[in-house]
Design an enzyme around this catalytic site. Structure first.
Site, short mmCIF file in Angstrom:
data_model
loop_
_atom_site.label_atom_id
_atom_site.label_comp_id
_atom_site.label_asym_id
_atom_site.label_seq_id
_atom_site.Cartn_x
_atom_site.Cartn_y
_atom_site.Cartn_z
N ASP A 138 7.30 -1.10 -2.51
CA ASP A 138 6.48 0.04 -2.90
C ASP A 138 7.21 0.85 -3.96
OD1 ASP A 138 4.45 -0.55 -1.05
OD2 ASP A 138 5.43 0.59 0.53
N ASP A 157 -1.80 -1.73 -2.43
CA ASP A 157 -2.33 -0.73 -1.49
C ASP A 157 -3.48 0.05 -2.12
OD1 ASP A 157 -0.28 -1.50 0.24
OD2 ASP A 157 1.05 0.14 -0.38
#
Length: 189
Positions: A138, A157
């Site tokens: 991330d 995401d």
């Protein structure tokens, strides 16, 4: 027109609606994850207890609003289910199977097929990370100074959240299963 010829698996337009967002979304996700690991990660050490020590540079793209910092998530969305890698791999494979089925039934619902492509890109992007690295990379941190959204996420995401929201809206507009929005008519009594 017979039922088979109306199916999306026989439509080049349906395939383009699915594959363009899938390829673009997956490419953008994997490319940005690579960039984040390459340019933001300064130090990584696996500790004997199984945990990991990370140091990441933070790049303030829009100060106070959008920062980039490297993070490794061994769970699902919002860090739920840390360490359940096998479960997430199985769920991801099942999700891809469901998306393939939904595509095969989608006929000429092109907006729906675009949403399926976005969802597939998100699932495949995070599935790749879990299968290859054991965690999801991330890097996007929105509104870090305000504390509004404390989680760090990635493009996969974003595609998943946007795709799910789009599917929800699509289901509200197409309740009868057709490709036309439902129109409610009022009758005088």
């Amino acid at each position: 027109m017979d039922r088979i010829s109306r199916r999306s698996i026989h439509s080049p337009v349906a395939w383009l609606c699915l594959l363009i967002p899938l390829v673009l979304g997956l490419s953008a996700d994997l490319f940005t994850k690579h960039l984040a690991a390459d340019r933001l990660l300064e130090y990584r050490q696996d500790l004997p207890d199984g945990s990991v020590m990370l140091e990441s540079e933070t790049y303030e793209f829009i100060p106070g609003m959008l920062h980039f910092t490297y993070h490794e998530n061994r769970g699902a969305v919002f860090g739920i289910g840390q360490g359940a890698r096998t479960l997430f791999l199985i769920v991801s494979v099942l999700a891809i199977g469901l998306l393939v089925y939904l595509f095969s039934q989608s006929r000429r619902q092109y907006a729906y097929q675009i949403l399926l492509g976005m969802l597939a890109a998100g699932v495949l992007g995070n599935l790749y990370d879990r299968a290859v690295y054991g965690y999801v990379r991330d890097m996007i941190h929105a509104f870090p100074d305000a504390g509004i959204f404390p989680w760090i996420f990635n493009i996969a995401d974003s595609l998943l959240c946007t795709g799910v929201a789009g599917m929800f809206l699509h289901s509200l507009l197409h309740r009868d299963g057709s490709s036309k929005p439902v129109v409610v008519e009022e009758t005088a009594s």
